[in-house]
Write an enzyme that holds these catalytic residues in place. Structure first.
Site, mmCIF file in Angstrom:
data_model
loop_
_atom_site.group_PDB
_atom_site.id
_atom_site.type_symbol
_atom_site.label_atom_id
_atom_site.label_comp_id
_atom_site.label_asym_id
_atom_site.label_seq_id
_atom_site.Cartn_x
_atom_site.Cartn_y
_atom_site.Cartn_z
ATOM 1 N N HIS A 168 -17.801 9.683 -1.579
ATOM 2 C CA HIS A 168 -17.165 10.639 -0.683
ATOM 3 C C HIS A 168 -16.643 9.957 0.580
ATOM 4 C CE1 HIS A 168 -17.756 14.411 -2.697
ATOM 5 N NE2 HIS A 168 -19.078 14.266 -2.795
ATOM 6 N N CYS A 191 -11.908 10.015 -0.512
ATOM 7 C CA CYS A 191 -10.980 10.906 0.193
ATOM 8 C C CYS A 191 -10.693 10.375 1.601
ATOM 9 C CB CYS A 191 -11.574 12.313 0.297
ATOM 10 S SG CYS A 191 -11.873 13.121 -1.290
#
Length: 387
Positions: free
Chosen positions: A209, A265
């Site tokens: 992440h 991301c």
């Protein structure tokens, strides 16, 4: 050449009643040829300086100050001083705003590039591979550990890395020391570039992440720092781009190669490398429509985030985008990591330009994310990918 001399006397009375007289002799030279002017000005200055130094009212000035002033009587001193002064020449901007009045031009101060040395990648090799699936959490991913395994196989098969030169942190291990916590990630990042030498080649891959946090030091045009999320980010926080740049880039010597892949991301500029390249092989420059403040931030980053080392990064998407956790050929994987390995397995010696475009081509039909290529220095994207 004509000479004009003017003599002026000034008198003052000290606190003890002593009368001090200062004589100033001003000599002016004029010459139609224009040569030798600086020498005459120096002579004029020296004559006045002699008068100043001989004035008894300044007899208590320290010897060090006398020595400093005496330097100005030396013509060679002026010559050396002139060489140290840097003259900045402003250049006409390649794009002129349409709203400027007639006969006006927009000029910009050129940015001084940091001198870098291209790495030959003939020295030591080290790699750090980090994959976090966040197993059993609400943030669970599926393909990050597989990404690490695929990247490791590529390094062993195609890049002459040895097993002992590769450190792996994933959350599939039972050994607590191998878990990708914030403490362990920062520790291994420091170890990766420890005692770096010219022509060493280091490789870092992160799959997990990524996020954004409010920028606190004014180096982000969009107001947000990019981050990665360690396994324990909920309790110990995220790792921001400024910290990673400091650890991984700041102390690298000229000629040391660091290749970085972030499949996460908001990873476009997650290492704060100032040269971001388009698929046309050119550096992305701020548009004229951007604010003055944005352009000032851009200049600041070019001057402070460049490096004499050879740092190159591929990221999974732009800063404002997300990276997909995907399934390819029945196996969970990060979309960008899959595209990278797919095209490199087909040709491990393609140019950086081809590699960037091939990664994007593989992703284009199924994903909106646009992988980015950035560097710590200007680079020729016709160079062949090498680690």
């Amino acid at each position: 050449m004509s000479k004009t001399t003017h003599t002026e006397k000034r008198t003052r009375v000290g606190e003890d009643g002593t009368v001090y007289t200062t004589t100033t002799v001003t000599t002016t030279y004029s010459s139609s040829g224009g040569s030798g002017g600086s020498g005459h000005h120096i002579r004029h200055f020296n004559e006045n300086l002699n008068t100043f130094l001989s004035d008894s009212s300044f007899s208590d000035i320290s010897e060090d100050f006398h020595e400093f002033l005496a330097k100005f009587k030396n013509k060679e001193f002026f010559s050396k001083l002139k060489k140290k002064l840097k003259r900045v020449t402003y250049k006409e901007h390649s794009e002129q705003p349409s709203h400027l009045p007639e006969n006006y031009k927009f000029y910009v101060k050129p940015t001084q590039e940091v001198k870098y040395l291209k790495s030959q990648c003939t020295g030591r090799k080290r790699a750090l591979l980090i994959g976090i699936n966040y197993i059993g959490s609400p943030y669970e991913l599926n393909g990050c550990i597989n990404d690490v395994k695929n990247i490791k196989k590529f390094l062993l098969d195609h890049c002459k890395f040895k097993e002992s030169e590769i450190t792996v942190l994933t959350d599939e291990y039972d050994d607590p020391s191998k878990l990708p916590t914030k403490e362990h990630i920062l520790k291994e990042m420091k170890a990766l570039v420890d005692d770096a030498q010219p022509h060493d080649s280091y490789f870092l891959h992160f799959s997990g992440h990524g996020g954004q946090q409010v920028d606190l030091d004014g180096d982000e045009a969009d107001g947000y720092d990019e981050t990665i999320m360690p396994l324990d980010f909920k309790t110990n926080g995220q790792i921001i781009d400024d910290e990673m740049h400091h650890i991984l880039v700041d102390d690298l010597p000229a000629g040391c190669r660091l290749t970085v892949v972030f499949d996460s991301c908001h990873s476009g500029t997650v290492l704060d490398l100032p040269y971001v390249y388009s698929t046309h092989g050119k550096v992305k420059e701020p548009k004229l429509s951007q604010s003055f403040e944005d352009k000032k931030i851009r200049r600041k980053n070019l001057e402070t985030k460049s490096s004499p080392a050879d740092v190159i990064m591929f990221s999974g998407c732009k800063d404002e985008q997300t990276s997909a956790d995907a399934s390819e050929n029945g196996s969970a994987t990060g979309a960008m990591s899959h595209a990278l390995i797919t095209t490199l397995n087909q040709d491990s010696h393609q140019t950086y330009h081809s590699l960037l475009n091939n990664i994007r081509d593989i992703l284009r039909d199924r994903y909106s994310q646009k992988p980015q290529l950035s560097a710590s220095h200007p680079m020729d994207l016709k160079e062949v990918f090498k680690i």
